[in-house]
Design an enzyme around this catalytic site. Sequence first.
Site, PDB file in Angstrom:
ATOM      1  N   ASP A  51       0.845  -1.201   0.000  1.00  0.00           N
ATOM      2  CA  ASP A  51       0.000   0.000   0.000  1.00  0.00           C
ATOM      3  C   ASP A  51       0.878   1.248   0.000  1.00  0.00           C
ATOM      4  OD1 ASP A  51      -2.993   1.070   0.930  1.00  0.00           O
ATOM      5  OD2 ASP A  51      -1.335   2.298   1.706  1.00  0.00           O
ATOM      6  N   TYR A  56       2.994  10.048  -0.710  1.00  0.00           N
ATOM      7  CA  TYR A  56       4.134   9.530   0.046  1.00  0.00           C
ATOM      8  C   TYR A  56       5.457   9.799  -0.667  1.00  0.00           C
ATOM      9  CZ  TYR A  56       0.486   6.754   2.406  1.00  0.00           C
ATOM     10  OH  TYR A  56      -0.640   6.331   3.069  1.00  0.00           O
ATOM     11  N   LYS A  81      -2.898   5.879  -4.100  1.00  0.00           N
ATOM     12  CA  LYS A  81      -3.961   6.824  -3.769  1.00  0.00           C
ATOM     13  C   LYS A  81      -3.794   8.131  -4.519  1.00  0.00           C
ATOM     14  CE  LYS A  81      -3.631   4.901   0.873  1.00  0.00           C
ATOM     15  NZ  LYS A  81      -2.221   4.489   0.792  1.00  0.00           N
ATOM     16  N   HIS A 112      -7.510   9.732  -1.549  1.00  0.00           N
ATOM     17  CA  HIS A 112      -6.760   9.703  -0.290  1.00  0.00           C
ATOM     18  C   HIS A 112      -7.510  10.352   0.875  1.00  0.00           C
ATOM     19  CE1 HIS A 112      -2.333   9.563   1.252  1.00  0.00           C
ATOM     20  NE2 HIS A 112      -3.186   9.160   2.165  1.00  0.00           N
TER      21      HIS A 112
END
Length: 281
Positions: A51, A56, A81, A112
Amino acid sequence: MSTEPKVIVPELTLNNGVTIPQLGFGVFQVPPEETQRIVEDALAAGYRHIDTAAAYGNEAGVGAAIAASGIPREELFITTKLRNGEQGSAAAAFENSRRALGVDIVDLYLIHWPVPSQGLFVQAWNAMEKLYAKGAIRAIGVSNFLPANLETLLAGGSMTPAVNQIELHPTFQQEDVAAKSRSHGIEIEAYSPLGQGSDLSAETVRTLAQKHGATPAQVVLAWHLGRGTIVIPKSADSSRMRENLAAVTLTLSAEELAAVGSLEAGQRIGADPATAAFAQM
């Protein structure tokens, strides 16, 4: 490297028939320069569900690990996401994520955060429905969606999300969100499943760990699994990765599940979706 799973991870079937490993590996706050190594270690430990998210900044590292692992793509389940600031351009954002990951198809794509102040998540969802219809995504879902957000989405879209990924751990269980989601056939996926470590010191958890000859983390993860929740713990330590994965071999009784559940304390760690407005995340 060895990539043979040491344990069999149970799978759940999403509302569109796609199966997802119930225990996966999260890479939130994993530095981009360390992501490939850490994800390679996770894959070697036996994880097959990874994931990540555009926000990120480590999708490319995940993709590099996938390529280096030699594991057939069909054996992996990859989630990413949609960045909050790209809800108005979801199709282009998805292509960027797919390119970074180096995959043709993403298994699960999530909005998200709802960021209701933007008023764009329904538009993003409609774009994701089109990508799903084209076969670019195997399942679509949301993250951090509260009941009111879900109602708005369901009214404005033609598909029901497959997953709602939310902060969930023994001291913050969001039963209202989970119940609303499940009433629509939406699976719950827990991030920060260990309360970022804070829930592991609870006396109930430690007592059960001693009773079962398990780690406190294994007890909490087994609690999630026993409640039918998808869970994505994170660790940079390969031995800890294996310990966490072994939680699938631990079964808690109904009484033990209830004991861990009694730790609810309303202790949110992350941002509140009702007020979060970090549009550029």
